[in-house]
Every structure is written in structure tokens, then in C-alpha cells.
Design an enzyme around this catalytic site. Structure first.
Site, PDB file in Angstrom:
ATOM      1  N   LYS A  52     -16.853 -33.764  30.574  1.00 18.52           N
ATOM      2  CA  LYS A  52     -18.012 -32.924  30.889  1.00 18.52           C
ATOM      3  C   LYS A  52     -19.297 -33.753  30.807  1.00 18.52           C
ATOM      4  O   LYS A  52     -20.160 -33.676  31.681  1.00 18.52           O
ATOM      5  CB  LYS A  52     -18.074 -31.724  29.929  1.00 18.52           C
ATOM      6  CG  LYS A  52     -16.997 -30.669  30.209  1.00 18.52           C
ATOM      7  CD  LYS A  52     -16.844 -29.638  29.096  1.00 18.52           C
ATOM      8  CE  LYS A  52     -15.662 -28.721  29.375  1.00 18.52           C
ATOM      9  NZ  LYS A  52     -15.373 -27.750  28.314  1.00 18.52           N
ATOM     10  N   GLN A  96     -17.020 -26.131  22.224  1.00 16.00           N
ATOM     11  CA  GLN A  96     -15.653 -26.370  22.692  1.00 16.00           C
ATOM     12  C   GLN A  96     -14.635 -25.647  21.810  1.00 16.00           C
ATOM     13  O   GLN A  96     -14.704 -25.714  20.583  1.00 16.00           O
ATOM     14  CB  GLN A  96     -15.376 -27.891  22.717  1.00 16.00           C
ATOM     15  CG  GLN A  96     -14.052 -28.289  23.335  1.00 16.00           C
ATOM     16  CD  GLN A  96     -13.938 -27.977  24.831  1.00 16.00           C
ATOM     17  OE1 GLN A  96     -14.917 -27.920  25.545  1.00 16.00           O
ATOM     18  NE2 GLN A  96     -12.729 -27.749  25.292  1.00 16.00           N
ATOM     19  N   ASP A 119     -20.694 -20.973  29.321  1.00 16.20           N
ATOM     20  CA  ASP A 119     -19.248 -20.702  29.319  1.00 16.20           C
ATOM     21  C   ASP A 119     -18.962 -19.243  29.688  1.00 16.20           C
ATOM     22  O   ASP A 119     -17.814 -18.902  29.996  1.00 16.20           O
ATOM     23  CB  ASP A 119     -18.682 -20.927  27.901  1.00 16.20           C
ATOM     24  CG  ASP A 119     -17.889 -22.215  27.783  1.00 16.20           C
ATOM     25  OD1 ASP A 119     -17.346 -22.676  28.803  1.00 16.20           O
ATOM     26  OD2 ASP A 119     -17.814 -22.752  26.652  1.00 16.20           O
TER      27      ASP A 119
HETATM   28  N1  GUN Z   1     -11.331 -24.785  25.670  1.00 16.65           N
HETATM   29  C1  GUN Z   1     -10.506 -24.686  26.734  1.00 16.65           C
HETATM   30  N2  GUN Z   1     -11.200 -24.324  27.828  1.00 16.65           N
HETATM   31  C2  GUN Z   1     -12.490 -24.198  27.448  1.00 16.65           C
HETATM   32  C3  GUN Z   1     -13.682 -23.839  28.138  1.00 16.65           C
HETATM   33  O1  GUN Z   1     -13.705 -23.542  29.333  1.00 16.65           O
HETATM   34  N3  GUN Z   1     -14.811 -23.833  27.380  1.00 16.65           N
HETATM   35  C4  GUN Z   1     -14.813 -24.121  26.058  1.00 16.65           C
HETATM   36  N4  GUN Z   1     -15.954 -24.057  25.401  1.00 16.65           N
HETATM   37  N5  GUN Z   1     -13.714 -24.438  25.396  1.00 16.65           N
HETATM   38  C5  GUN Z   1     -12.566 -24.477  26.087  1.00 16.65           C
END
Ligand code: GUN
Length: 292
Positions: A52, A96, A119
Site C-alpha cells: 500500500k 490493518q 477502509d
Molecule cells: N486485512 C485484510 N484486508 C484488509 C483491508 O482491506 N483493510 C484493512 N485495514 N485490513 C485488512
């Protein structure tokens, strides 16, 4: 059989965003700034967050990675979230998941400012999504919808079977695909670990979205000819012959199922890259909203 090339489409989307960032810069305005909070050292999470941050750099966003130790307390993490909410330089951020077991995930997600929640996990944003209101759509389901749209996959009136009811993928994609609009208007069945005779559903499906996390779960005998397969599973399978010590595989037995499918996403290179592209799209949206 056609491949739904998530990597290619994600690169197109990132290029489109980069053009907008260049325009923002030309106007002398502030570029989007995404922050990511990572607690602990889970291998997969480190990879995702690293990806990311790298993507941000590539398209001209600012990014900040806040990496906290595994034993970070809930109170410290809540303070970090409050700091990010108050920091006017940050347009959007993510925490995350999964978080270490001693931290209440729900409490943390509830503390995120909905206007910075790129998110789309905060109840305000999730609720807006369920009510067809404009909001941040969680990146993975948003990416699936965009992939279906860009490949012009017919979904109207089609039977979509979703495997998995997670808050991140299964639940939101089932809502989105049943709504009105492009890549939607489907008849959706959501299945999960307590579903009896899952095959009876998957065999009828025109479209299958599998978000289970069990390698090679979906076999050729479980699907009909011409099915569209969206494989959201990303599992690391230990493999001593690989330099990294593992390989990545999806929920779908690709070799078996692909010949029967009209369209199928590969793993890796399918849904994964789309998730990152859509997170960046949400961050650009957050910046624009703050600008207005
Ligand atoms: N863990 C797995 N997928 C995601 C996501 O799309 N966002 C976040 N913050 N954590 C994750």
C-alpha cells in the site's frame, strides 16, 4: 475461459489516479496523504501494508506508516487513532487487520473518524453503503465491483453465490451486488460455514465470489459450465522449495475450475491488486471531500 486481470486493471486505475494527482500538484494544492497503522509483525499484514505504501509513492500520494509493537495496549492504539483523527495533514488512514487478540477490534474501528475511514469499516460508512448512500466502500468489494464493471460482466438477474460472511468481504459484496446499478442487480445468496450442502448453491451459481481462505476449496464438480469466478482467498502455503518459504494460493482449484469458467480471477494478480487500487481511490475521494 477469460482471465479477469486484476493486476492490469489496477494499474490502469492507478494511472488514472496519478493523472489527477499531477493536476492537483499543478494547481499547487495538497496531494492526498494516506496513513496506515500496523500493530505487530504478521507476515501477510507486513506485505499488504508495504504494498500500500509503495503504491502511494508510485502515484504521487504522501504516505505514513505507523508500525507499533505487538504488545501495544488498546489505550495506546486508541490514542494513535485520536492523533490521526486530529492530524489535518492526513486525509485518510487504515488500521490493518487483524489486530492482536488483546485489542478489541470493534472499539478501534468505532474510534476512526468516518470522514477519514478510507477502509469503509466504520458503522456510519457501512450503514451508508447498505442504504445506497455515497460513502467509502470497503476496498476489496469495491475492487470486485470495479473489475466486473470494467470487463462488462453481465450481473443483472444473475445468481451470485458468495462464500463467506466476513465484514470485510462477504457481507459487503453481498449488499453491493444486490443493489441497483452496474455490476449489480444480481440475485445474491450468501453462504458460510453453517450452510448445509454448499454445493447445491455453488452448482446453480452464475457468479461465485469466494472469500473463505481455504486453499483449493472450490472444485470443478461444484460449479456449472460458464460460471464467473471471483477468488478472494489469499493463503500462504508453506513450501520449502520456494525462496520465501511459501506460495500464495486462492480458494479455487484454478487448474480444475478454469476450463469450466467463462471468466476467472487468478491468485495472485486478481482481486489483491484491485484492493490496493481502490484504497487509493478512496483516499483521493477523502482528499477531494476535505478540499470542498
Ligand atoms: N486485512 C485484510 N484486508 C484488509 C483491508 O482491506 N483493510 C484493512 N485495514 N485490513 C485488512
Amino acid at each position: 475461459m477469460n482471465i479477469l486481470d486484476g493486476k492490469k486493471i489496477a494499474n490502469q486505475i492507478k494511472e488514472e489516479i496519478a493523472v489527477e494527482v499531477a493536476q492537483i500538484q499543478t494547481r499547487g494544492e495538497k496531494v492526498p496523504h494516506l496513513a496506515a497503522v500496523l500493530v505487530g509483525n504478521d507476515g501477510a499484514s507486513l506485505t499488504y501494508v508495504g504494498s500500500k505504501v509503495r503504491s502511494c509513492k508510485k502515484i504521487g500520494f504522501e504516505s505514513t506508516l505507523i508500525h507499533l509493537p505487538e504488545d501495544t495496549t488498546e489505550a495506546v492504539l486508541l490514542q494513535q487513532v485520536a492523533d490521526l483523527n486530529a492530524n489535518s495533514d492526513i486525509d485518510g488512514y487504515i488500521v490493518q487487520l487483524p489486530l492482536p487478540k488483546h485489542i478489541d477490534e470493534e472499539k478501534i474501528l468505532m474510534a476512526v473518524d468516518p470522514d477519514k475511514d478510507v477502509d469503509g469499516f466504520h458503522p456510519t460508512n457501512f450503514g451508508k453503503m447498505a442504504l445506497d448512500m455515497e460513502t467509502f466502500i470497503p476496498a476489496t468489494p469495491f475492487g470486485i465491483m470495479e473489475l466486473l464493471r470494467r470487463y462488462d460482466i453481465e450481473t443483472e438477474g444473475k445468481h451470485t453465490v458468495v462464500i463467506g460472511r466476513s465484514h470485510i468481504v462477504g457481507r459487503p459484496i453481498s449488499i453491493l451486488m444486490s443493489q441497483k446499478g452496474k455490476a449489480a442487480n444480481a440475485t445474491v445468496t450468501i453462504t458460510h460455514s453453517r450452510t448445509k450442502d454448499l454445493q447445491e448453491f455453488t452448482k446453480q451459481a452464475d457468479i461465485i465470489v469466494s472469500a473463505l481462505g481455504v486453499p483449493d476449496f472450490l472444485k470443478a464438480t461444484m460449479v456449472k459450465e460458464g460460471v464467473v469466478i471471483i477468488d478472494v482467498g489469499i493463503t500462504r502455503v508453506p513450501d520449502a522449495t520456494k525462496e520465501r518459504g511459501y506460495y500464495i494460493t486462492g480458494d479455487v482449484d484454478f487448474e480444475e475450475v478454469a476450463p469450466k469458467a467463462s471468466y476467472i480471477t487468478p491468485v495472485p494478480g486478481g482481486v489483491g491488486p484491485m484492493t490496493i487500487a481502490m484504497l487509493l481511490k478512496n483516499t483521493l475521494l477523502a482528499r477531494k471531500r476535505r478540499q470542498d
